[in-house]
Write a protein that holds these residues in place. Structure first.
Motif, short mmCIF file in Angstrom:
data_model
loop_
_atom_site.label_atom_id
_atom_site.label_comp_id
_atom_site.label_asym_id
_atom_site.label_seq_id
_atom_site.Cartn_x
_atom_site.Cartn_y
_atom_site.Cartn_z
N ARG A 16 0.81 -1.22 0.00
CA ARG A 16 0.00 0.00 0.00
C ARG A 16 0.84 1.27 0.00
N SER A 17 1.91 1.30 0.82
CA SER A 17 2.67 2.55 0.92
C SER A 17 4.17 2.38 0.76
N GLU A 18 4.75 1.29 1.28
CA GLU A 18 6.21 1.17 1.24
C GLU A 18 6.67 -0.27 1.09
N ARG A 61 5.96 5.48 -11.56
CA ARG A 61 4.51 5.32 -11.39
C ARG A 61 4.15 5.21 -9.91
N LEU A 62 4.92 4.41 -9.17
CA LEU A 62 4.67 4.25 -7.74
C LEU A 62 4.76 5.58 -7.01
N GLY A 66 1.98 7.86 -4.72
CA GLY A 66 2.24 8.07 -3.31
C GLY A 66 2.83 6.85 -2.61
N ARG A 67 3.28 5.86 -3.38
CA ARG A 67 3.93 4.68 -2.81
C ARG A 67 5.43 4.80 -3.05
N ARG A 68 6.20 4.11 -2.23
CA ARG A 68 7.65 4.25 -2.37
C ARG A 68 8.36 2.91 -2.15
N LYS A 69 9.53 2.85 -2.77
CA LYS A 69 10.44 1.73 -2.56
C LYS A 69 11.75 2.28 -2.04
N SER A 95 17.88 5.23 -8.42
CA SER A 95 17.83 6.39 -7.51
C SER A 95 17.24 7.59 -8.23
N LEU A 96 17.68 7.80 -9.45
CA LEU A 96 17.16 8.92 -10.23
C LEU A 96 15.68 8.75 -10.56
N ALA A 97 15.22 7.50 -10.64
CA ALA A 97 13.81 7.24 -10.94
C ALA A 97 12.92 7.30 -9.70
N GLY A 98 13.53 7.45 -8.52
CA GLY A 98 12.71 7.65 -7.33
C GLY A 98 12.86 6.64 -6.22
#
Length: 171
Positions: A16-18, A61-62, A66-69, A95-98
Protein backbone atom coordinates in the motif's frame (compact mmCIF):
# COMPACT_ATOMS: atom_id res chain seq x y z
CA UNK A 1 5.65 -20.27 4.30
CA UNK A 2 7.85 -19.99 1.21
CA UNK A 3 6.97 -17.40 -1.42
CA UNK A 4 7.67 -18.05 -5.07
CA UNK A 5 6.35 -17.28 -8.51
CA UNK A 6 2.99 -15.54 -8.63
CA UNK A 7 2.73 -15.22 -4.83
CA UNK A 8 6.07 -13.41 -4.68
CA UNK A 9 5.26 -11.12 -7.61
CA UNK A 10 1.91 -10.25 -6.01
CA UNK A 11 3.65 -9.41 -2.72
CA UNK A 12 6.01 -7.07 -4.58
CA UNK A 13 3.13 -5.35 -6.39
CA UNK A 14 0.41 -5.12 -3.76
CA UNK A 15 2.00 -3.08 -1.01
CA UNK A 16 0.00 0.00 0.00
CA UNK A 17 2.67 2.55 0.92
CA UNK A 18 6.21 1.17 1.24
CA UNK A 19 8.36 -1.72 0.07
CA UNK A 20 11.77 -1.70 1.74
CA UNK A 21 14.77 -4.01 1.52
CA UNK A 22 17.92 -4.64 3.53
CA UNK A 23 20.81 -6.03 1.49
CA UNK A 24 23.87 -7.41 3.25
CA UNK A 25 25.80 -9.44 0.70
CA UNK A 26 28.75 -8.35 -1.45
CA UNK A 27 27.37 -10.38 -4.36
CA UNK A 28 24.09 -11.73 -5.64
CA UNK A 29 24.27 -14.36 -8.36
CA UNK A 30 21.36 -13.72 -10.69
CA UNK A 31 21.53 -15.72 -13.94
CA UNK A 32 19.57 -13.05 -15.85
CA UNK A 33 22.39 -10.55 -15.18
CA UNK A 34 25.22 -12.56 -16.76
CA UNK A 35 25.24 -10.66 -20.07
CA UNK A 36 25.05 -7.29 -18.32
CA UNK A 37 27.93 -8.22 -16.01
CA UNK A 38 30.02 -9.25 -19.01
CA UNK A 39 29.26 -5.90 -20.67
CA UNK A 40 30.29 -4.15 -17.44
CA UNK A 41 33.55 -6.13 -17.36
CA UNK A 42 34.15 -5.05 -20.96
CA UNK A 43 33.84 -1.41 -19.89
CA UNK A 44 30.37 -0.70 -21.25
CA UNK A 45 28.32 1.55 -18.97
CA UNK A 46 24.82 2.97 -19.15
CA UNK A 47 23.95 6.63 -18.84
CA UNK A 48 21.77 6.69 -15.72
CA UNK A 49 20.14 9.94 -16.86
CA UNK A 50 19.03 8.44 -20.18
CA UNK A 51 18.27 4.93 -18.91
CA UNK A 52 14.77 3.52 -19.01
CA UNK A 53 13.49 0.09 -18.03
CA UNK A 54 10.19 -1.38 -16.87
CA UNK A 55 11.51 -1.28 -13.28
CA UNK A 56 12.49 2.40 -13.52
CA UNK A 57 9.15 3.29 -15.11
CA UNK A 58 7.36 1.38 -12.35
CA UNK A 59 9.30 3.37 -9.73
CA UNK A 60 8.10 6.61 -11.30
CA UNK A 61 4.51 5.32 -11.39
CA UNK A 62 4.67 4.25 -7.74
CA UNK A 63 5.95 7.67 -6.70
CA UNK A 64 3.06 9.27 -8.57
CA UNK A 65 0.66 7.04 -6.61
CA UNK A 66 2.24 8.07 -3.31
CA UNK A 67 3.93 4.68 -2.81
CA UNK A 68 7.65 4.25 -2.37
CA UNK A 69 10.44 1.73 -2.56
CA UNK A 70 13.67 1.92 -0.66
CA UNK A 71 16.65 -0.11 0.41
CA UNK A 72 19.87 0.03 2.36
CA UNK A 73 22.87 -2.01 1.28
CA UNK A 74 25.54 -2.73 3.91
CA UNK A 75 28.99 -2.66 2.27
CA UNK A 76 32.69 -2.72 3.07
CA UNK A 77 35.55 -1.35 0.99
CA UNK A 78 36.93 -2.34 -1.39
CA UNK A 79 33.64 -2.93 -3.13
CA UNK A 80 33.23 -6.29 -4.83
CA UNK A 81 33.05 -6.35 -8.62
CA UNK A 82 29.37 -7.20 -8.29
CA UNK A 83 28.68 -4.15 -6.11
CA UNK A 84 30.48 -1.88 -8.57
CA UNK A 85 28.29 -3.37 -11.32
CA UNK A 86 25.11 -3.07 -9.23
CA UNK A 87 25.85 0.53 -8.30
CA UNK A 88 26.42 1.49 -11.94
CA UNK A 89 23.74 -0.60 -13.63
CA UNK A 90 20.91 -0.42 -11.11
CA UNK A 91 21.43 1.92 -8.19
CA UNK A 92 22.30 5.06 -10.15
CA UNK A 93 19.32 4.98 -12.56
CA UNK A 94 16.90 3.64 -9.97
CA UNK A 95 17.83 6.39 -7.51
CA UNK A 96 17.16 8.92 -10.23
CA UNK A 97 13.81 7.24 -10.94
CA UNK A 98 12.71 7.65 -7.33
CA UNK A 99 13.88 4.66 -5.29
CA UNK A 100 15.36 5.69 -1.93
CA UNK A 101 18.59 3.72 -2.16
CA UNK A 102 21.06 4.18 0.66
CA UNK A 103 24.49 2.74 1.51
CA UNK A 104 25.71 1.81 4.96
CA UNK A 105 29.49 1.53 4.63
CA UNK A 106 30.91 -0.31 7.64
CA UNK A 107 34.54 -0.16 6.54
CA UNK A 108 36.62 0.53 9.62
CA UNK A 109 33.63 0.69 11.94
CA UNK A 110 31.27 -1.62 13.75
CA UNK A 111 28.29 -2.90 11.79
CA UNK A 112 25.20 -1.63 13.66
CA UNK A 113 23.23 -4.64 12.34
CA UNK A 114 25.52 -7.64 12.87
CA UNK A 115 24.00 -10.94 11.85
CA UNK A 116 20.81 -9.46 10.36
CA UNK A 117 19.94 -11.26 7.15
CA UNK A 118 18.54 -9.82 3.95
CA UNK A 119 14.82 -9.12 4.02
CA UNK A 120 12.01 -7.24 2.37
CA UNK A 121 9.41 -5.43 4.45
CA UNK A 122 6.07 -4.27 3.07
CA UNK A 123 4.02 -1.58 4.79
CA UNK A 124 5.90 -2.32 8.02
CA UNK A 125 3.61 -5.29 8.55
CA UNK A 126 4.82 -8.05 6.23
CA UNK A 127 8.40 -9.32 6.31
CA UNK A 128 9.94 -11.70 3.79
CA UNK A 129 13.26 -13.26 4.75
CA UNK A 130 15.64 -13.72 1.83
CA UNK A 131 17.79 -16.85 2.00
CA UNK A 132 21.05 -17.15 0.03
CA UNK A 133 23.97 -19.52 -0.43
CA UNK A 134 27.36 -18.11 0.58
CA UNK A 135 28.07 -17.17 -3.05
CA UNK A 136 24.89 -15.05 -3.31
CA UNK A 137 22.68 -17.60 -5.06
CA UNK A 138 19.13 -17.23 -3.80
CA UNK A 139 17.73 -20.31 -2.09
CA UNK A 140 14.28 -19.14 -1.06
CA UNK A 141 12.00 -16.38 0.22
CA UNK A 142 10.18 -17.05 3.46
CA UNK A 143 7.24 -15.17 4.90
CA UNK A 144 8.16 -14.24 8.47
CA UNK A 145 5.27 -15.20 10.69
CA UNK A 146 6.41 -13.37 13.82
CA UNK A 147 6.34 -9.81 15.05
CA UNK A 148 7.63 -7.27 12.50
CA UNK A 149 8.86 -4.91 15.28
CA UNK A 150 12.52 -6.07 15.15
CA UNK A 151 12.58 -5.49 11.39
CA UNK A 152 11.10 -2.02 11.78
CA UNK A 153 13.93 -1.32 14.24
CA UNK A 154 16.49 -2.71 11.75
CA UNK A 155 15.10 -0.39 9.09
CA UNK A 156 15.27 2.61 11.42
CA UNK A 157 18.91 1.84 12.31
CA UNK A 158 19.92 1.12 8.71
CA UNK A 159 18.42 4.36 7.42
CA UNK A 160 19.87 6.45 10.28
CA UNK A 161 23.37 5.00 9.81
CA UNK A 162 23.46 5.17 5.99
CA UNK A 163 23.80 7.85 3.35
CA UNK A 164 21.82 8.31 0.13
CA UNK A 165 23.36 6.34 -2.75
CA UNK A 166 23.91 9.38 -4.98
CA UNK A 167 25.82 11.08 -2.14
CA UNK A 168 27.86 7.93 -1.47
CA UNK A 169 28.68 7.54 -5.17
CA UNK A 170 30.08 11.10 -5.32
CA UNK A 171 32.62 10.41 -2.57
Amino acid sequence: MLLDGDEWRATLRQFRSEAWRLETLPQYLVPQESEEIEAFRAGRRIDPYAYSSPYAENLKRLRGEGRRKGRVHIVTQPLSEYLRFEFSRYYAPHSLAGEDIRVLDVTGRENPLPGVQDFWMFDRTTVVLMHYEEDGTQISRELHEGDPAPFIAYQRIAVAESVPFLEYARE
